[in-house]
Motif scaffolding. Sequence first.
Motif, PDB file in Angstrom:
ATOM      1  N   ASP A   1       0.669  -1.234  -0.695  1.00  0.00           N
ATOM      2  CA  ASP A   1      -0.086  -0.286  -0.454  1.00  0.00           C
ATOM      3  C   ASP A   1       0.893   1.065   0.154  1.00  0.00           C
ATOM      4  OD1 ASP A   1       0.606   0.385   2.571  1.00  0.00           O
ATOM      5  OD2 ASP A   1      -0.624  -0.167   3.451  1.00  0.00           O
ATOM      6  N   GLU A   2       0.344   2.376  -0.080  1.00  0.00           N
ATOM      7  CA  GLU A   2       1.101   3.704   0.195  1.00  0.00           C
ATOM      8  C   GLU A   2       2.356   3.902   0.761  1.00  0.00           C
ATOM      9  OE1 GLU A   2      -1.865   6.779  -0.376  1.00  0.00           O
ATOM     10  OE2 GLU A   2      -2.408   6.255  -2.670  1.00  0.00           O
TER      11      GLU A   2
ATOM     12  N   ASP B   1       1.984  -7.031   1.078  1.00  0.00           N
ATOM     13  CA  ASP B   1       0.314  -7.691   1.233  1.00  0.00           C
ATOM     14  C   ASP B   1       0.936  -8.888  -0.001  1.00  0.00           C
ATOM     15  OD1 ASP B   1      -2.512  -9.058  -0.634  1.00  0.00           O
ATOM     16  OD2 ASP B   1      -3.367  -7.817   1.723  1.00  0.00           O
TER      17      ASP B   1
END
Length: 296
Positions: free
Chosen positions: A102-103, A108
Motif C-alpha cells: 500500500d501507499e 500484502d
Amino acid sequence: MKPIINHFTDNDLYTFTCMYYILQKYPRAETEYCFFDRHRTCYPQGFDQLLREQLEHLADVVITDEEREFMTRSFTFLPYWFINVFLRGYRFNPNELTISQDEEGHLDIRIKGKWWSTIMWEMPILSTVSELSHMLNGDIEKYNIKTERERIREKGQKMLSNGLILGDMGTRRRFTFAHHDMAVAELASLYHNGNEWNGKFIGTSNVYLAMKYGLTPIGTMSHQLIMFEETVSGVFECNYNVMKKFSDVYDGDNGVFLYDAFGDKVFFNNLSKRMAMMYKGLRVDSGNEEQQIEKI
C-alpha cells in the motif's frame, strides 16, 4: 540482484513432513496463506516488486541428487517415492503468489492453491523478506563477519558450558543466508571440537545446512495441521484427530506433538490415554516452560 534462495532444501524439515501428511490425508485441500506482520512494518516503496522477482526465481530451484540422497538416508520415515519421485518433480509455482504494497509501505502477500503445493512457500518468503529488508536498510554493508563469528563462538561456549541444549531453528528470521550458514557452521565446529561440554548442539531444522555440516535435521510438525483440522472437526476435537491421523501416517515415528495451537486447556481436555501412549513427547512452544511441564 542475485538470487537469495538457491537450494531446494533451504527449508525447515517440518515443511516436508507436513507436506507428506497433507498428501496422505488432504490431497485435494485448497488453502490460502496470508502474510501477517506483527509490527506493521513500512517497507521501502518497490519492495513488493523486488520480492516478486526473488520469489519468481524459485521456479528454477529444484532438488539435487545430493539433496535427495541425504533425505533418503536421513528421513527413513518418509517413503522413497515421496523424496525421489514426488519431490524430484515438484516445482515452485509463482502463480500461487499475490504480492502488493500500500501507499504507506505495508506488505500484502497471499499464497493460494493446493495445500501440498503452497506449504513450500512459507520459509522462502519469510527468509527472503528478512534478508531483503536488511539489504535495503544497509545493514549488510555494516556486517563484519569476523566480529559476528567471534560473537557466535562466545555465545556458543557460554551455552554449551552451562548445560543448555541448543537447536537451530532460525531459517525464517535469519539476517542473511550467509550469516545463518556461518552461525550453524561455527556451532557445529565448536560442539565437535573434542571438548566435553555440559550442553549439546542437537542440530538444525534447516535441511540444507544439516546436509552441508553433517548435522541431525530436527522438527516434526507445525501449527497449521491443527489449525486446518479445526475447520474440519472443530476446536474441541481437532487436536485428537490430528494426533490420530499423524500417528497413522507416520506409524509412531515423528512422535513429538505440537499441542498449543488452541491453548493447553483445549488440548489436555481432549487428550486420550491411547494418544498419550502413541507419542513420546510434547513440544512446549508458548507459556511458562516450568508451568507447562508441570501440566504435562
